[in-house]
Design an enzyme around this catalytic site. Structure first.
Site, PDB file in Angstrom:
ATOM      1  N   GLY A 134       0.747  -1.293   0.467  1.00 39.72           N
ATOM      2  CA  GLY A 134      -0.512  -0.149   0.175  1.00 39.72           C
ATOM      3  C   GLY A 134       0.607   0.865   0.195  1.00 39.72           C
ATOM      4  N   CYS A 135       0.077   2.279  -0.314  1.00 40.01           N
ATOM      5  CA  CYS A 135       1.215   3.633  -0.131  1.00 40.01           C
ATOM      6  C   CYS A 135       1.342   3.920   1.130  1.00 40.01           C
ATOM      7  CB  CYS A 135      -0.035   4.731  -1.197  1.00 40.01           C
ATOM      8  SG  CYS A 135      -1.559   4.661  -0.790  1.00 40.01           S
ATOM      9  N   PHE A 136       0.473   4.318   2.001  1.00 44.39           N
ATOM     10  CA  PHE A 136       1.081   4.522   2.900  1.00 44.39           C
ATOM     11  C   PHE A 136       2.178   3.749   3.927  1.00 44.39           C
ATOM     12  CE2 PHE A 136      -3.238   6.920   4.123  1.00 44.39           C
ATOM     13  CZ  PHE A 136      -2.600   8.667   4.542  1.00 44.39           C
ATOM     14  N   ALA A 137       1.547   2.193   3.680  1.00 43.95           N
ATOM     15  CA  ALA A 137       2.737   1.081   3.707  1.00 43.95           C
ATOM     16  C   ALA A 137       4.302   1.333   3.171  1.00 43.95           C
ATOM     17  CB  ALA A 137       2.336  -0.180   4.023  1.00 43.95           C
TER      18      ALA A 137
END
Length: 324
Positions: A134-137
């Site tokens: 994921g992007c935040f991840a």
């Protein structure tokens, strides 16, 4: 040429993927699947590609392509694979969250490798299926991995990250349309964001103790990018922290440690992650910045594809930032 198929090409991540692959010297796009735009030109959804491709969206797939990218909403990738079969030789790269967690990683005989190259490069090179992070991840893990490896995350970690409106997908909602988002900022899913699961699994993978993660995601009044800050207790000096991060990322193609404070525009329209560390008393502040649609999604997917096929890791990804 490697033949690629794209499932779900009309959204933000699908569009970015098309743009990258059209200019990738080793790739030929075989088809772009869409149930909502079948038969229409690619430029009908992505007007900037007018004159760049004669491809049309299709509702048919070629099951023998070399690689297929799944750019579908969360929960839809597994359903798609249940209803559509690909050849044993087709590499699968999924951009949803369907296969990121270890309990979900085995599906239809495939074991999905978590596709964060700065953590799993060797496994990615030998994978048949990839679960793209994921992007935040991505932004948060890259900020914390060097500390996790050294067992220095046993205290609480407080994380704040702000994302652009493209992080919410192409379908409009109350909190993504211009009148609400412009000149505005807000938090959402405080301390419960779905990316915490994959972040925790990666940080735990080194076998060291991990303190509680407190993550506050925020919506920013800009289109693309993620700027994340994390801070935790740290006994070492500023120089030691800088050395720790520089050593961990010394061979990373796209993650770079800056001596100076970073800002978001440095990485927009690139597959880079920029990181800065700052020591204050007994606290270490780590900042990281990525483009959520590139290093946080489609760019990292192509980076993983390059590794799988033995290509140069940055092939097709030598992109220019927009700093002004």
């Amino acid at each position: 040429m490697i033949k690629a198929g794209i499932i779900g090409g009309s959204g933000y991540t699908g569009g970015e993927l098309i743009r990258i692959l059209l200019n990738h010297p080793a790739i030929e796009i075989d088809f772009v699947f869409s149930t909502t735009k079948a038969g229409k030109p690619i430029a009908s959804a992505h007007p900037d590609l007018l004159g760049q491709t004669e491809l049309h969206f299709t509702k048919n797939i070629n099951s023998s392509v070399d690689v297929v990218f799944l750019c579908l909403g969360h929960g839809n990738s597994s359903r798609f694979l249940l209803n559509h079969q690909f050849s044993d030789g087709t590499k699968i790269i999924d951009l949803s969250n369907d296969f990121r967690l270890q309990n979900d990683a085995t599906f239809q005989g495939n074991t999905f490798v978590y596709g964060l190259p700065e953590l799993n490069k060797d496994a990615i090179e030998n994978a048949n299926a990839i679960a793209n992070p994921g992007c935040f991840a991505t932004a948060i893990q890259l900020a914390l991995l060097p500390l996790a490896k050294k067992g220095l995350l046993h205290n609480e970690v407080h994380i704040n990250a702000v994302t652009g409106s493209t992080g919410a997908g192409i379908k409009p909602s109350e909190t993504t349309h211009f009148s609400w988002r412009n000149n505005n900022i807000s938090w959402y899913k405080p301390f419960t964001h779905q990316h915490l699961g994959e972040i925790g699994e990666s940080l735990y993978s080194f076998g060291n103790e991990l303190g509680k993660l407190y993550f506050l995601p925020q919506r920013g009044n800009f289109s693309r990018g993620i700027f994340a800050t994390a801070y935790t207790h740290f006994n070492g000096s500023q120089k030691e922290a800088q050395k720790l991060y520089t050593k961990y990322y010394r061979n990373a193609k796209f993650t770079h440690v800056s001596q100076e404070p970073i800002h978001l525009k440095q990485v927009i329209n690139t597959n880079n992650c920029h990181i800065h560390v700052h020591k204050h008393e007994d606290v270490l502040l780590i900042s990281s910045a990525i483009d959520n649609l590139l290093k946080g999604a489609s760019g990292q997917a192509v980076q993983n594809m390059n590794l799988i096929f033995g290509l140069e890791e940055d092939l097709g990804l030598r992109l220019k930032a927009s700093t002004f």
